[in-house]
Motif scaffolding. Structure first.
Motif, short mmCIF file in Angstrom:
data_model
loop_
_atom_site.label_atom_id
_atom_site.label_comp_id
_atom_site.label_asym_id
_atom_site.label_seq_id
_atom_site.Cartn_x
_atom_site.Cartn_y
_atom_site.Cartn_z
N ILE A 174 -1.08 7.68 3.01
CA ILE A 174 -1.48 9.33 3.02
C ILE A 174 -3.11 9.36 2.71
O ILE A 174 -3.88 10.16 3.08
N LEU A 175 -3.22 8.56 1.52
CA LEU A 175 -4.56 8.64 1.11
C LEU A 175 -5.67 8.37 2.13
O LEU A 175 -6.67 8.90 2.12
N PHE A 176 -5.18 7.43 2.89
CA PHE A 176 -6.56 6.98 4.19
C PHE A 176 -6.48 7.96 4.98
O PHE A 176 -7.59 8.22 5.41
N THR A 177 -5.26 8.68 5.14
CA THR A 177 -5.42 9.82 6.30
C THR A 177 -6.15 10.76 5.86
O THR A 177 -7.26 11.47 6.24
N CYS A 178 -6.18 11.28 4.31
CA CYS A 178 -6.96 12.31 3.73
C CYS A 178 -8.52 11.67 3.78
O CYS A 178 -9.46 12.59 4.06
N LEU A 236 0.62 -1.09 0.11
CA LEU A 236 0.18 -0.15 0.01
C LEU A 236 0.63 1.33 0.00
O LEU A 236 0.48 2.37 -0.33
N ASP A 237 1.90 1.07 0.50
CA ASP A 237 2.83 2.43 0.60
C ASP A 237 3.42 2.69 -0.60
O ASP A 237 3.90 3.77 -0.76
N LYS A 238 3.45 1.80 -1.73
CA LYS A 238 4.03 2.04 -2.95
C LYS A 238 3.09 1.80 -4.06
O LYS A 238 3.15 0.52 -4.92
N THR A 254 -3.10 17.23 5.91
CA THR A 254 -2.33 16.20 4.92
C THR A 254 -2.98 16.09 3.63
O THR A 254 -4.33 16.17 3.51
N ASN A 255 -2.38 16.00 2.49
CA ASN A 255 -2.91 15.92 1.19
C ASN A 255 -2.35 15.26 0.24
O ASN A 255 -1.03 14.95 0.24
N LEU A 256 -2.83 14.81 -1.00
CA LEU A 256 -2.14 14.33 -1.98
C LEU A 256 -2.07 15.30 -3.29
O LEU A 256 -3.18 15.82 -3.55
N ARG A 257 -1.17 15.57 -3.77
CA ARG A 257 -0.91 16.62 -5.02
C ARG A 257 -0.62 15.82 -6.28
O ARG A 257 0.72 15.21 -6.38
N MET A 258 -1.31 15.57 -7.42
CA MET A 258 -0.89 14.97 -8.60
C MET A 258 -0.33 16.04 -9.39
O MET A 258 -0.99 17.18 -9.82
N PRO A 259 1.02 15.85 -9.69
CA PRO A 259 1.75 16.87 -10.29
C PRO A 259 1.15 17.17 -12.02
O PRO A 259 0.45 16.35 -12.37
N LEU A 299 1.47 4.13 11.31
CA LEU A 299 0.22 4.46 11.20
C LEU A 299 -0.31 5.62 12.08
O LEU A 299 -1.33 5.54 12.27
N LEU A 300 0.79 5.91 12.82
CA LEU A 300 0.13 7.33 13.70
C LEU A 300 -0.64 8.04 13.16
O LEU A 300 -1.59 8.78 13.90
#
Length: 1735
Positions: free
Chosen positions: A539-543, A466-468, A508-513, A585-586
């Motif tokens: 990170i997606l899960f956190t979002c 899931l990390d990659k 926290t967010n995901l940024r698609m370049p 997972l903090l």
């Protein structure tokens, strides 16, 4: 029970043994059982034969079976259709294992119609259970015969090899027989075969079918099935409709559906397993399909094709069809494609993947359920191959496929297998396709990954996976503006960067370049774009969670919850599988608290997401409870208190408590819906927090949570609405687990003031509110209900069924109740819980009977064990009779207890618990123990009663257990042996004479009992089973009690022989050495890690101590007479004491040391002759004392006292061993330090006590409680003993040099004198005062010591304060003198000691002390004069003793006449007069013996027998009063009289010696003509009448002459030894007689001296008329001549030539020089005087 040779082991017993739940636990024993029974297992259900005439004949001929049993066996045979002999076997097994009556009632039951019918039906149930257990045994073998972790794998495997092929054929036939069997009717099976019984028969039939198929399935999981077998199975199952076309299907009702389904599942699984899809897959991969068994069986394949084409009407067909499609498609793809297509379509139409999910769920979890795991392995192979072989789109819904895959992957080790295979193969393809839609659809991928988590290695793989992530899939309905695309719209490219979540800045967010490419597919939903973008899904899960927090109060919340729940489930599984990932997972776990707070406060909270949040927190709380609690505390989720909790009443009333968001959720959402996911999570969470031992402040925060459970949940949870079966039991179990955890909290930091703690709150609530009643109701479920629930379970005995949860709940209820009763603070009132437990209900309804009946439960051995443990607790604390509670069932329950106790295969822990229960009952339950002892009375000779063992007596079992020939066998392990001996010990301790009389006369009883004492025990460091020590301890205690209570002549011969053997076998020395080594071991190991068997060690030492103490008084019986053995024992005890007490920081060592010190002290006192010959005892004792003085004073108070006592005894016995000991200076130092400390402590406590006494009574009583910790004055207190030891040491240190050195270092004398002064002033601390004075007396005997005492200010400390000790009465003299016994410590005794101290100081220091002595006599003159006077009126020994001490002091003081005359002239005159009167009184009392006797009887009646060594108790024993009582009384009176006479004589002699100093020196007054007569007063008046007992008659010369006469006549009596007068016979020895003679002569000497001196003084006195002088000469001349002739006669007979003044501390008078010329010097003096006056 009639044990015929036909009796065989029941199947249930065999099953229990194979499970390892019996006493047979060794692999060899299991192998033996399997060897004996494997053929029976091979036969399967055919083992139970049908009735036959030959069997009936054999039964008839069998003489070993009673006729009633035969008759009843035939009835069983008729009802069950079972072979007649086996029917009797079943009956015998039933009576042995399950019958709930007594053997006596059985006869009536068999004869009476109605009870016998009920018994028949119970036996039918038992028979059905037997058949099931028979099959379970085979199932067990097949489950574990290849499991490397199982302890009996090898044995099981050997047995399975024997069964191998025949097993299948037999079981297949039996299965066919069962599903074709005609149902029984009343015509064929008798009129008991009612509809209900037929239904019961059919249920059994289905259960057996299900078990047989399960066995076949497991068999084929390990062994290959041939094509022919597959065909025959397919035909058979088709005919039977996979369980749905039973011959008796009209009998199927709703309750049987689960079993019918199971039959279908196993039919389906056997066929799939038979096709061997796994091997097929392997062959296909390696391109060697021709090796598969179906590759060259075309005929069978075609027949199967034709048969399977007819399938499709039952869901069970689906997997079979799917597997066959795969088989045919792989082996011959061209030959039969249309057939395959048809069959494949049929299987998909049947919803094969949904069916697989349902089937695997129906087979149960995979905890330790081998069948379910094997089924999953089988289906895993099928699914993998299906997905590899066919396109995913053709297989129907992807969700159904994933559900099935997740269910399959829950089997152990399949997840690891999955990660090892290639992603392009098998289930990996599902994962790949699920990933293709991520994160547009998160659910399926996360569901699959959650299933793929099984251990740490898979957790890491899932995390990295899931990390990659490399693709990001989105769905657009229309094309967005910020992309540019190719013409064919297959590729898009981002023109601008994009934040994927519309969250605020800084989140926290995901940024698609910019420039990211995406592949586009156009589908029903619109454009599906798969961007080529790498990111971490975490990170997606956190979002996602952040997003949910944003939209929580909008309509989107439900949609977002669906996305977030799988994330939470994955996180939960992740951290519970591998905690090390938790740090990564903090960001997720830290947001859970906020999520919980927000979600629980919305109007319609999403319950499943909240439960998932709580589940995550449970895992976190297990690792870091403090952090979870502090974060959770602020969420408002848990119940809380709005005001601080102050007391129990407020807490229990729940005043100021709020239910929190959870409480509202429970009432508003969960209870109306009947779904309780959050409640289950809440209970687990609180339990986890409690177990985390947070500390008292956080525990107080948990109180509202626990109160909610105790007040709102526990009393009512069983009334709530439930949608799902089994949830109610689960909630009950969880509530009790929480309570159990609280009650097991360690009490450290618990009790802090009045605020309630979690534990105290729980105890109070359960004891006094309806929560306790709820627990009682759970315990009251009863054994029958549990059996019914267990019987209704369709599975073959997993660990998670409703029956197991119910058993677990009841066990927890037992444990909780036991702990509440144990921990409840003692109170006089009976709590509602105790009332509910012990009330006598109606018939069979009281709880005690219900608890006792759990003994009938056979499934889980812990259940009856815990029930008995609770009974044991109740029998101890509750005021009720268990026997009465059992009512009519008592005898039957007793039989059940004893049956389990006798059984050799029974679980040992139950046996131990039964014996422990009986051990407690001996003391507290007389009725119950009589029932178990079952003694029969037989009239013996002369009307006495004899007792015999009854048939059902527990003593028989106990005797078998202690039999030395049984020891070491598997059915009598050491723990059980110990329990049996503990029970016997209880009988002896409670003096159960009837039982003891039976036991002690049993053959070999004493031999068996004492066997453990003759064994060789392992070294203390090698002990693996500490109970062996307790075993020996109990034996020692029983022997000790027997010797103590039984007169030595009446002891059993065998016991005497055993003791003789014990002595001659040198076992005393062995045990002494062993006990010493135990103590040394404790002392050595305590410093490192503590002792694991301390209580057992303590017990052995206690028992050994008891034996040795007994041996000091019963040495003849115990054969411990040799001094060498005693010396060895004594030295071992000394060494042991030393070893233990030289570790002053260890509490266990100090405890043992204290026990050993007691023994040491007793041996020192009792074995004085042995100790006298022992090596130096003082040196080790000194070391011990030094060590003990460093230890904790609270613990060591009594031990210190024992060590001081031992030192005193040792000094008295051994002295200083010829002078020097090196320890003396150090020992003196220790003792003096102790004395000083103790004296100062005593001063403090005396002052404190005085203050407390001054405070008025209405002061708060807390003040007085504090005094308890202060120093107390006790006869055997440390302070008093230390003073006595100091006294002994001073006596030993003759020259006093060590003393002086120590005194310079430590000012102990000042402390002693200060404490002494305070004690005298307040008239307190009597024992201390006496001991201190004794020490000072000893010191004062040497010049150095006397100087030190005087210099320390003894006169200031004693002189004035001593006035407080007595009150001088204003009227008359006699009241001030007590008539108490002389030996008892008392304040007059203190006064006498003070007088002696003054006397010795004056004697030792002479002129250096004269001023202090005169001060003393001046202060106490009234008492002194009063004492001298009192002899006339009180002749008690106490009064005479004081007079003796007083005269002794005056005698010393009289040497300093001039100083006295100068300082206190009046007092001197008064003393002289009083002494003369005293002389007169003594003479009169000695002369008139009858008068003295009368006085003693009249005035001092109670003091009569208190002679120095006389008996203490004046009352005569009642028996002696009849015969010879008078004689004893007379003898006592004579002794008392003699004692008083001796005292009077001593006083008289000292008085005359003192008067001698107040009268002129004889030689001087006769020879010196110029002597100043005015210096000396005339003491006696000129009169010669005999002295009268009257104060008005002045003492005269007649008094002195009378004194001489009395002394002379007494001397004559002593010489003649006349028993009538002075009871000389009662004098102890010739030394005493000799001393008495010397005293009499000394008295005469002094009397003559005073007489002559006073006479010459008168003759020379010019104031006396010549006529009087002449009369004086005449009278004296004649009187003295007469006396002289008597004296001469006496001395010619041989009297002691020189009077000994050994009894007196005075110097000898001038006349007392030795002479051997035949004439005593004082006689010569008198003769000279007579001649002088006759001139």
């Amino acid at each position: 029970m009639a044990d015929s040779e036909m009796y065989v082991r029941s199947s249930r017993e065999l099953w229990t043994i194979l499970l390892g739940r019996s006493a047979l636990r060794e692999p060899a024993q299991i192998e033996e059982e399997l060897d004996r029974n494997w053929e029976r297992l091979l036969q399967g259900l055919c083992y139970y034969k049908t009735p036959s005439s030959s069997a009936a004949e054999k039964l008839k001929a069998d003489k070993g079976v009673a006729q009633p049993l035969k008759d009843f066996g035939l009835r069983i045979s008729k009802l069950l259709g079972l072979d007649q002999q086996q029917s009797v076997q079943i009956l015998q097994c039933y009576l042995q294992e399950d019958y709930r009556g007594t053997r006596n009632t059985l006869k009536d039951v068999l004869q009476d119609e109605r009870p016998s019918q009920a018994l028949l039906l119970k036996i039918a149930d038992y028979y059905y259970e037997e058949r099931v257990c028979h099959l379970r045994c085979v199932l067990l073998l097949l489950t574990y015969f290849q499991d490397e972790r199982h302890p009996y794998r090898v044995e099981y495997s050997n047995c399975v090899n024997k069964l191998e092929k025949d097993l299948v054929n037999n079981y297949q036939k039996q299965f066919e027989t069962l599903f074709k069997a005609e149902s029984p009717t009343w015509e064929t099976h008798g009129n008991l075969m009612t509809e209900r019984q037929v239904s019961r028969w059919f249920l059994q039939c289905l259960r057996e079918q299900s078990l047989l198929l399960e066995i076949l399935f497991l068999y084929y999981a390990y062994f290959e099935m041939g094509p022919g077998d597959l065909l025959s199975f397919t035909k058979m199952f088709k005919e039977q409709g996979f369980g749905l076309r039973q011959t008796n299907r009209h009998l199927v009702d709703k309750s049987m559906d689960a079993l019918v389904d199971r039959i279908g599942y196993f039919s389906c699984l056997i066929l799939v397993e038979g096709m061997d899809i796994d091997f097929l897959h392997k062959c296909a991969l390696e391109d060697r399909t021709e090796q598969h068994q179906f590759s060259n069986t075309p005929a069978i394949s075609r027949e199967m094709d034709q048969m399977l084409l007819t399938f499709g009407d039952i869901p069970h067909h689906g997997p079979v069809l799917l597997a066959w499609v795969l088989l045919r498609h792989t082996l011959s793809p061209d030959e039969s494609s249309p057939v395959i297509r048809r069959i494949g379509n049929t299987s998909l139409q049947l919803g094969v993947f949904q069916y697989l999910t349902t089937m695997l769920q129906g087979l149960g979890g995979t905890g330790n359920n081998c069948t379910a795991s094997t089924a999953r392995m089988c289906i895993y192979g099928l699914l993998s191959f299906v997905i590899t072989s066919f396109e995913e789109e053709t297989l129907g819904s992807q969700q159904h496929l994933i559900n099935a895959a997740c269910e399959v992957l829950s089997a152990p080790s399949l997840a690891e297998l999955f990660w090892e295979t290639k992603p392009t193969m098998g289930l990996g393809m599902i994962l790949d396709s699920a990933m293709g839609m991520f994160p547009h659809k998160t659910g399926m991928l996360l569901q699959l990954l959650t299933a793929l988590l099984s251990d740490k290695s898979t957790a890491k793989k899932v995390y990295i996976f899931l990390d990659k992530m490399s693709f990001y899939t989105e769905v657009y309905k229309t094309k967005p503006n910020d992309v540019i695309s190719r013409d064919d719209e297959t590729l898009w490219r981002r023109q601008a960067p994009k934040l994927l979540y519309p969250l605020g800045l800084g989140q926290t967010n995901l940024r698609m370049p910019q420039g990211v490419l995406g592949q586009v597919a156009v589908g029903e939903q619109g454009y599906v774009v798969r961007w080529d973008y790498s990111y971490s899904a975490w990170i997606l899960f956190t979002c996602e969670i952040e997003m949910l927090l944003h939209v929580v109060s909008t309509a989107d919340v439900i949609l977002h919850c669906e996305r977030v729940k799988p994330i939470l489930d994955l996180v939960h599984k992740m951290i519970s599988t591998d905690w090390t990932v938790s740090d990564c997972l903090l960001p997720l776990t830290s947001r859970i608290y906020m999520l919980l707070q927000r979600l629980t406060s919305v109007i319609n909270p999403p319950v499943d997401v909240i439960a998932s949040c709580a589940n995550c927190l449970i895992v976190l709380a297990a690792r870091m409870p403090g952090k979870v609690w502090s974060s959770l505390h602020h969420t408002g989720f848990l119940p809380f208190a709005s005001s601080p909790l102050t007391n129990m009443a407020q807490s229990i009333s729940a005043e100021g408590m709020k239910a929190g968001n959870y409480g509202n959720l429970l009432v508003l959402i969960e209870q109306p819906r009947g779904e309780y996911a959050v409640t289950i999570a809440f209970l687990r969470l609180v339990t986890t927090l409690v177990k985390g031992q947070l500390g008292s402040t956080q525990d107080k925060g948990l109180i509202p949570c626990v109160l909610l459970v105790l007040k709102e949940m526990l009393p009512t949870y069983h009334k709530w609405r439930y949608n799902t079966h089994g949830v109610r039991e689960r909630i009950g179990c969880l509530i009790l687990e929480l309570v159990h955890a609280i009650l097991n909290l360690s009490p450290e930091g618990e009790a802090s003031g009045s605020t309630p703690t979690l534990q105290s709150l729980c105890i109070y609530s359960l004891a006094n509110t309806e929560a306790g009643q709820a627990v009682v109701n759970i315990m009251g479920v009863g054994v029958d209900t549990i059996d019914v629930v267990l019987a209704a379970q369709p599975s073959s005995g997993g660990s998670e069924g409703p029956g197991q949860i119910l058993i677990q709940t009841v066990k927890l209820a037992f444990s909780v109740t036991n702990n509440v009763i144990r921990l409840k603070p003692p109170s006089s009132a009976v709590s509602p819980l105790e009332q509910a437990l012990t009330q006598h209900g109606g018939h069979g309804s009281n709880l005690i009977a219900v608890l006792a009946k759990y003994i009938y439960h056979k499934h889980d051995p812990a259940l009856p064990r815990l029930a008995i443990q609770l009974l044991k607790r109740l029998a101890t604390v509750a005021p009720m009779s268990v026997y009465a509670c059992l009512g009519g069932d008592a005898a039957a329950i007793r039989d059940a207890f004893l049956t389990r106790l006798q059984s050799r295969t029974e679980d040992m822990r139950i046996k131990v618990m039964i014996l422990e229960f009986l051990t407690v009952a001996v003391e507290t339950q007389p009725g119950l123990i009589e029932l178990f002892l079952n003694l029969e009375v037989k009239d013996g000779a002369e009307g006495s009663k004899e007792f015999l063992l009854g048939e059902w007596s527990c003593l028989q079992v106990v005797l078998d257990l202690i039999d030395s020939r049984q020891q070491g066998k598997y059915w009598c392990p050491p723990l059980l042996h110990r329990a049996a001996l503990a029970f016997l010990h209880a009988l002896w301790q409670d003096r159960r004479d009837s039982a003891i009389s039976v036991l002690r006369t049993k053959e070999r009883f004493w031999e068996n009992l004492t066997t453990p004492l003759f064994g060789t025990l392992p070294a203390p460091s090698d002990i693996t089973e500490p109970c062996v020590l307790e075993t020996c301890a109990f034996v020692m205690k029983i022997i000790g009690l027997e010797i103590y209570y039984v007169v030595s002549g009446s002891l059993e011969r065998s016991l005497k022989d055993a003791l003789q053997k014990f002595s001659s076998g040198r076992r005393y020395e062995y045990w002494s050495q062993y006990v010493k080594s135990l103590v040394v071991h404790v002392a050595e190991t305590e410093e490192e890690e503590g002792v694991h068997s301390f209580s057992e060690t303590q017990m052995v030492i206690s028992a050994w101590r008891m034996l040795l103490i007994l041996s000091t008084s019963h040495s003849d019986v115990m054969q411990l007479k040799e001094d060498s053995a005693r010396l060895k024992l004594f030295m071992d005890v000394l060494d042991g004491t030393k070893a233990a007490l030289l570790v002053p920081m260890s509490v266990p060592c100090l405890r043992l040391g204290s026990m050993m010190a007691t023994l040491l002290l007793i041996l020192l006192k009792q074995w004085r002759s042995v100790v006298a010959t022992a090596p130096d005892v003082l040196a080790p004792l000194s070391l011990i004392l030094e060590s003990v003085l460093q230890a904790d004073q609270q613990l060591m108070e009594s031990t210190k006292a024992k060590v001081f006592s031992a030192l005193i005894s040792a000094l008295q016995i051994q002295g200083l061993n010829g002078g020097e000991i090196s320890q003396l200076p150090q020992l003196l130092l220790c003792v003096c330090e102790t004395v000083q400390d103790e004296a100062l402590a005593l001063i403090d406590s005396t002052r404190h006590a005085a203050q407390v006494r001054d405070i008025p009574d209405d002061k708060d009583s807390m003040e007085t409680d504090a005094v308890r910790s202060f120093q107390k004055d006790q006869r055997d207190g440390v302070c008093v003993l230390a003073l006595h030891l100091a006294k002994e040491l001073c006596r030993a240190d003759e020259d006093g040099e060590h003393w002086v050195l120590v005194m310079r270092k430590i000012p102990a004398l000042h402390s002693i004198l200060s404490a002494l002064e305070l004690s005298l002033r307040s008239k307190q601390n009597l024992y201390f005062t006496e001991a201190a004075l004794h020490l000072l007396l000893t010191l004062a005997r040497t010049p150095q010591g006397a100087a030190a005492v005087a210099g320390a200010g003894v006169i200031q400390s004693i002189c004035l304060p001593l006035l407080s000790v007595y009150e001088v009465p204003s009227n008359g003299a006699s009241q001030g003198f007590s008539r108490k016994s002389q030996d008892a410590p008392c304040w007059p005794g203190v006064y006498r000691l003070s007088m002696s101290l003054m006397e010795i100081l004056l004697k030792t220091l002479r002129y250096n002390f004269i001023n202090e002595a005169l001060d003393f006599v001046g202060v106490h003159q009234e008492r002194i004069l009063q004492c001298l006077n009192a002899v006339r009126t009180v002749q008690s020994l106490v009064c005479l003793d004081e007079a003796d001490h007083t005269v002794g002091f005056l005698l010393q003081l009289s040497s300093f006449c001039k100083e006295w005359q100068f300082h206190l002239p009046h007092l001197l005159r008064d003393v002289q007069i009083n002494l003369c009167y005293l002389c007169q009184t003594c003479t009169y009392l000695l002369h008139s013996r009858n008068m003295l006797h009368h006085y003693l009887q009249a005035k001092n009646g109670e003091a009569l027998p208190s002679g120095p060594r006389a008996q203490r108790d004046p009352q005569m024993p009642s028996k002696a009063a009849a015969e010879g009582g008078g004689g004893e009384r007379e003898e006592a009176e004579q002794k008392a009289l003699l004692a008083v006479q001796c005292s009077l004589l001593k006083i008289l002699s000292k008085t005359l010696a003192t008067l001698q100093h107040f009268t002129p020196d004889c030689c001087q007054i006769i020879l010196d003509q110029c002597m100043d007569l005015a210096e000396y007063r005339t003491l006696f008046v000129l009169s010669f009448t005999t002295s009268a007992f009257d104060a008005d008659v002045a003492p005269s010369f007649g008094t002195l002459l009378a004194t001489i006469n009395v002394a002379l006549s007494m001397l004559g009596e002593v010489e003649k030894k006349e028993p009538a007068s002075l009871s000389v016979a009662s004098l102890a020895s010739s030394e005493e007689t000799q001393a008495l003679k010397s005293l009499l002569i000394f008295t005469m000497e002094n009397c003559f001296y005073v007489l002559i001196s006073q006479a010459v003084r008168c003759l020379k006195d010019p104031s006396i008329a010549p006529r009087d002088k002449q009369r004086l000469k005449q009278e004296l001349g004649s009187e003295l001549s007469t006396l002289l002739s008597s004296l001469s006669r006496h001395f010619r007979r041989g009297a002691p030539s020189s009077p000994a003044s050994s009894l007196l501390p005075s110097p000898q008078p001038p006349g007392a020089k030795a002479s051997h010329e035949g004439q005593e010097p004082f006689i010569q003096l008198v003769q000279a005087f007579v001649r002088h006056i006759q001139r």
